[in-house]
Design a protein around this motif. Structure first.
Motif, PDB file in Angstrom:
ATOM      1  N   PHE A  98       0.815  -1.223   0.000  1.00 14.59           N
ATOM      2  CA  PHE A  98       0.000   0.000   0.000  1.00 14.59           C
ATOM      3  C   PHE A  98       0.846   1.269   0.000  1.00 14.59           C
ATOM      4  N   GLY A  99       2.152   1.152   0.259  1.00 20.62           N
ATOM      5  CA  GLY A  99       3.020   2.328   0.312  1.00 20.62           C
ATOM      6  C   GLY A  99       3.882   2.265   1.549  1.00 20.62           C
ATOM      7  N   ASP A 100       4.019   3.394   2.221  1.00 22.96           N
ATOM      8  CA  ASP A 100       4.809   3.419   3.443  1.00 22.96           C
ATOM      9  C   ASP A 100       4.235   4.512   4.346  1.00 22.96           C
ATOM     10  N   LEU A 101       4.905   4.736   5.468  1.00 22.19           N
ATOM     11  CA  LEU A 101       4.373   5.732   6.407  1.00 22.19           C
ATOM     12  C   LEU A 101       4.327   7.118   5.766  1.00 22.19           C
ATOM     13  N   ASP A 102       5.308   7.409   4.927  1.00 21.28           N
ATOM     14  CA  ASP A 102       5.290   8.723   4.255  1.00 21.28           C
ATOM     15  C   ASP A 102       4.048   8.857   3.368  1.00 21.28           C
ATOM     16  N   ALA A 103       3.689   7.771   2.702  1.00 19.81           N
ATOM     17  CA  ALA A 103       2.501   7.829   1.835  1.00 19.81           C
ATOM     18  C   ALA A 103       1.256   8.068   2.683  1.00 19.81           C
ATOM     19  N   LEU A 104       1.226   7.455   3.856  1.00 19.80           N
ATOM     20  CA  LEU A 104       0.069   7.685   4.726  1.00 19.80           C
ATOM     21  C   LEU A 104       0.058   9.146   5.196  1.00 19.80           C
ATOM     22  N   ASP A 105       1.230   9.653   5.571  1.00 18.66           N
ATOM     23  CA  ASP A 105       1.302  11.070   5.990  1.00 18.66           C
ATOM     24  C   ASP A 105       0.818  11.984   4.863  1.00 18.66           C
ATOM     25  N   ARG A 106       1.228  11.656   3.641  1.00 21.92           N
ATOM     26  CA  ARG A 106       0.798  12.480   2.500  1.00 21.92           C
ATOM     27  C   ARG A 106      -0.724  12.434   2.349  1.00 21.92           C
ATOM     28  N   LEU A 107      -1.252  11.235   2.483  1.00 22.87           N
ATOM     29  CA  LEU A 107      -2.709  11.088   2.340  1.00 22.87           C
ATOM     30  C   LEU A 107      -3.443  11.870   3.436  1.00 22.87           C
ATOM     31  N   ILE A 108      -2.952  11.762   4.657  1.00 23.26           N
ATOM     32  CA  ILE A 108      -3.620  12.476   5.761  1.00 23.26           C
ATOM     33  C   ILE A 108      -3.565  13.981   5.512  1.00 23.26           C
ATOM     34  N   ALA A 109      -2.387  14.471   5.112  1.00 23.99           N
ATOM     35  CA  ALA A 109      -2.253  15.921   4.890  1.00 23.99           C
ATOM     36  C   ALA A 109      -3.175  16.370   3.759  1.00 23.99           C
ATOM     37  N   ALA A 110      -3.205  15.589   2.682  1.00 21.06           N
ATOM     38  CA  ALA A 110      -4.024  15.993   1.532  1.00 21.06           C
ATOM     39  C   ALA A 110      -5.511  15.912   1.868  1.00 21.06           C
ATOM     40  N   ALA A 111      -5.883  14.932   2.662  1.00 17.57           N
ATOM     41  CA  ALA A 111      -7.292  14.814   3.065  1.00 17.57           C
ATOM     42  C   ALA A 111      -7.656  15.974   3.990  1.00 17.57           C
ATOM     43  N   HIS A 112      -6.806  16.226   4.967  1.00 14.55           N
ATOM     44  CA  HIS A 112      -7.102  17.320   5.894  1.00 14.55           C
ATOM     45  C   HIS A 112      -7.196  18.663   5.164  1.00 14.55           C
ATOM     46  N   ALA A 113      -6.380  18.825   4.134  1.00 10.47           N
ATOM     47  CA  ALA A 113      -6.446  20.077   3.365  1.00 10.47           C
ATOM     48  C   ALA A 113      -7.818  20.245   2.712  1.00 10.47           C
ATOM     49  N   ARG A 114      -8.522  19.139   2.529  1.00  9.11           N
ATOM     50  CA  ARG A 114      -9.878  19.205   1.950  1.00  9.11           C
ATOM     51  C   ARG A 114     -10.951  19.025   3.016  1.00  9.11           C
ATOM     52  N   ASP A 115     -10.562  19.158   4.276  1.00  7.06           N
ATOM     53  CA  ASP A 115     -11.517  18.979   5.380  1.00  7.06           C
ATOM     54  C   ASP A 115     -12.090  17.583   5.447  1.00  7.06           C
ATOM     55  N   ILE A 116     -11.305  16.610   5.038  1.00  2.00           N
ATOM     56  CA  ILE A 116     -11.752  15.210   5.131  1.00  2.00           C
ATOM     57  C   ILE A 116     -10.914  14.535   6.216  1.00  2.00           C
ATOM     58  N   LYS A 117     -11.575  13.891   7.157  1.00  2.00           N
ATOM     59  CA  LYS A 117     -10.888  13.163   8.224  1.00  2.00           C
ATOM     60  C   LYS A 117     -10.460  11.788   7.704  1.00  2.00           C
ATOM     61  N   VAL A 118      -9.474  11.214   8.360  1.00  2.00           N
ATOM     62  CA  VAL A 118      -9.006   9.883   7.952  1.00  2.00           C
ATOM     63  C   VAL A 118      -9.057   8.944   9.158  1.00  2.00           C
ATOM     64  N   THR A 119      -9.902   7.938   9.088  1.00  2.00           N
ATOM     65  CA  THR A 119      -9.914   6.924  10.143  1.00  2.00           C
ATOM     66  C   THR A 119      -9.399   5.600   9.567  1.00  2.00           C
ATOM     67  N   MET A 120      -8.828   4.792  10.461  1.00  2.00           N
ATOM     68  CA  MET A 120      -8.194   3.540  10.031  1.00  2.00           C
ATOM     69  C   MET A 120      -8.835   2.365  10.737  1.00  2.00           C
ATOM     70  N   ASP A 121      -8.603   1.194  10.197  1.00  2.00           N
ATOM     71  CA  ASP A 121      -9.051  -0.020  10.862  1.00  2.00           C
ATOM     72  C   ASP A 121      -8.053  -0.399  11.954  1.00  2.00           C
ATOM     73  N   LEU A 122      -8.564  -0.874  13.064  1.00  2.00           N
ATOM     74  CA  LEU A 122      -7.714  -1.389  14.135  1.00  2.00           C
ATOM     75  C   LEU A 122      -8.178  -2.818  14.391  1.00  2.00           C
ATOM     76  N   VAL A 123      -7.243  -3.748  14.467  1.00  2.00           N
ATOM     77  CA  VAL A 123      -7.616  -5.166  14.553  1.00  2.00           C
ATOM     78  C   VAL A 123      -7.146  -5.755  15.885  1.00  2.00           C
ATOM     79  N   PRO A 124      -7.917  -5.577  16.953  1.00  2.00           N
ATOM     80  CA  PRO A 124      -7.436  -6.011  18.273  1.00  2.00           C
ATOM     81  C   PRO A 124      -7.763  -7.451  18.653  1.00  2.00           C
ATOM     82  N   ASN A 125      -8.580  -8.146  17.888  1.00  2.00           N
ATOM     83  CA  ASN A 125      -8.967  -9.496  18.300  1.00  2.00           C
ATOM     84  C   ASN A 125      -7.870 -10.527  18.044  1.00  2.00           C
TER      85      ASN A 125
END
Ligand code: GLC
Length: 504
Positions: A74-101
């Motif tokens: 899927f990419g790397d942490l930098d790609a995720l940072d880029r996605l978060i920044a670009a989403a936030h610039a458009r007022d879109i929040k980013v939530t992720m899946d967490l798999v605790p089971n």
């Protein structure tokens, strides 16, 4: 002011299938970032990304080998940072899946547990009974929930054998989830969808289960594998961490029986939101839809939480197919989109719903869902609902990837369903979604936390919006008012079967 998640349109991105930026046939984080304008124009406030953490992909990311890094697919942490920044610039929040089971069997903890029996207490290892497993539990994906290791012990996996269940009686498991939560929240993630939020805690003595059908939607109320009271301590722990990040949300995947059980997960010191699957479980039937709505509202009200609605996700058949497929399935899915988007609370749209995609008929040889093999090839699994998005052009891969070899094939007859085609058609499903989301966001008639039924499947919001659904077989008169939007053509001024209208 109420929190953003009490009235948001969330868009579920299945990252493998959204957009491929590097031509390997699998969607990725940069692909999502490239398509953010599409999502901004659709009008969504938040994304939910299915798991993108390091994973051997036995269950497409729900088998996590390193919960604090991004899988190279899927990419790397930098790609995720880029996605978060670009989403936030458009007022879109980013939530992720967490798999605790559970983790992946490739997680270092599990490798250690296999090598050294004294290091097994992060998982659920037990001796068997003679040659038989410790109890009769079945995996949700089919087959036994226990796998034997070479020294004779067995470990529990409620899902695939590559997804060993964690032992939540071990404080180390709590410490680790806290690390994971803070790791992502500190990077700017706006919250988590919590996988199998009704799992995690097992009945202490692991009693046998009643052997009925299994499957994500089919567990019984007295199933000892799920919904044990100790799970709430885990949610309280997670919430204490989240409270340090007051803008961040948790949404639990909660498959339980009854509104009271559901509401427990939404107490003020547990999850913020819970997925209500009522609309997913309802057929296109007036009584079922009305009961689904009433129960969805009642369950949330019991806990003082915001209701949530969804028509589908990556685990269930797409709504067009559930409602019978073809033109009728599409008409019904359009109508239900208006019903869902009129309701108070938050809405989750699974990528492709806004295009009216059906499930794809896939040949046996391309199936990848572990359900296929684990069920002894009796259940085809969830791949049909996970096919990549058709973006543009007239033949596969429809702009999803530069490679024709996409991880699942895209049906050639999806050419009329591409984003490109639908953007050019004012009557498309996409056009309907865009208009509906825009109206919902912009008009005070949508205000209010409850609904009044003014007809069998017609309700009014406190703000004044009326949503009328015709789930019957003959045209019905429209309620009085000005028509804001209809999901399909009126007939002689009446609301046609399989159609919904918004009026003010
Ligand atoms: C949830 C996910 C599903 C996954 C399972 C095991 O139900 O939505 O896709 O297979 O958990 O993690």
């Amino acid at each position: 002011m109420s929190q953003w998640w009490t009235r948001a349109v969330f868009y579920q991105v299945y990252p493998r299938s959204f957009a491929d930026s590097n031509g390997d046939g699998v969607g990725d984080l940069d692909g999502i970032a490239d398509r953010l304008d599409y999502l901004a124009d659709l009008g969504v406030q938040a994304l939910w990304l299915n798991p993108v953490m390091v994973s051997p992909m036995a269950d497409h990311g729900y088998d996590v080998a390193d919960p604090r890094d991004v899988d190279p697919l899927f990419g790397d942490l930098d790609a995720l940072d880029r996605l978060i920044a670009a989403a936030h610039a458009r007022d879109i929040k980013v939530t992720m899946d967490l798999v605790p089971n559970h983790t992946s069997s490739a997680h270092p903890w599990f490798t250690e547990a296999l090598a050294d029996p004294s290091r097994r207490d992060r998982y659920i290892f037990r001796d068997g009974v003679g040659d038989r497993p410790p109890n009769n539990w079945l995996s949700v994906f089919g087959g036994p929930a226990w796998t034997r290791v070479p020294d004779g012990q067995w470990y529990l996996h409620l899902f695939d054998s590559a997804q060993p269940d964690l032992n939540w009686d071990n404080p180390e498991v709590f410490d680790d989830i806290e690390k994971t939560l803070r790791f992502w929240l500190d990077r700017g993630v706006d919250g988590f969808r919590i996988d199998v939020a009704h799992g995690m805690a097992k009945s202490p003595d692991l009693p046998d289960m009643a052997l009925t059908e299994t499957g994500l939607l089919r567990s019984r109320a007295d199933d000892p594998r799920f919904d044990n009271d100790d799970v709430h301590e885990i949610h309280r722990f997670i919430r204490r961490v989240l409270d340090d990040y007051p803008e961040a949300v948790t949404v639990g995947e909660i498959w339980v029986h009854g509104n009271e059980q559901f509401a427990k997960y939404l107490r003020s010191d547990e999850l913020h939101l819970g997925f209500s699957f009522r609309l997913v479980q309802a057929d296109f039937d007036a009584e079922e839809i009305r009961a689904a709505i009433d129960n969805g509202l009642a369950a949330a009200a019991l806990a003082g939480a915001a209701p949530t609605w969804t028509l589908s996700n990556h685990d269930v058949p797409r709504e067009v197919t559930r409602y019978g497929g073809g033109a009728r399935g599409v008409a019904r899915a359009r109508a239900m989109a208006l019903v869902m988007l009129a309701l108070p609370g938050s809405v989750f749209i699974y990528n492709g719903s806004e295009l009216g995609l059906p499930d794809a008929d896939l040949p046996d040889e391309v199936l990848q869902d572990p359900v296929w093999e684990r069920s002894g090839r009796t259940e085809r699994g969830r791949d049909g609902a996970r096919v990549p998005m058709p973006w543009s052009g007239t033949e596969p891969p429809f702009g999803f990837s530069s490679s024709p070899d996409t991880w699942l094939p895209i049906p050639a007859d999806w050419a009329p369903l591409t984003v490109e085609r639908q953007l050019a058609d004012p009557d498309s499903v996409l056009a309907l979604y865009r208009r509906a989301i825009g109206l919902r966001a912009g008009r005070t008639e949508f205000d209010g936390d409850d609904i009044d039924w003014i007809g069998a499947t017609t309700f009014r919001l406190p703000g004044g919006l009326i949503c009328a659904l015709n789930a019957g077989t003959t045209p019905v008169a429209l309620p009085a008012g000005e028509v804001l939007l209809v999901s399909g053509p009126l007939v002689g001024g009446k609301l046609a079967p399989d159609t919904a209208a918004w009026l003010v």
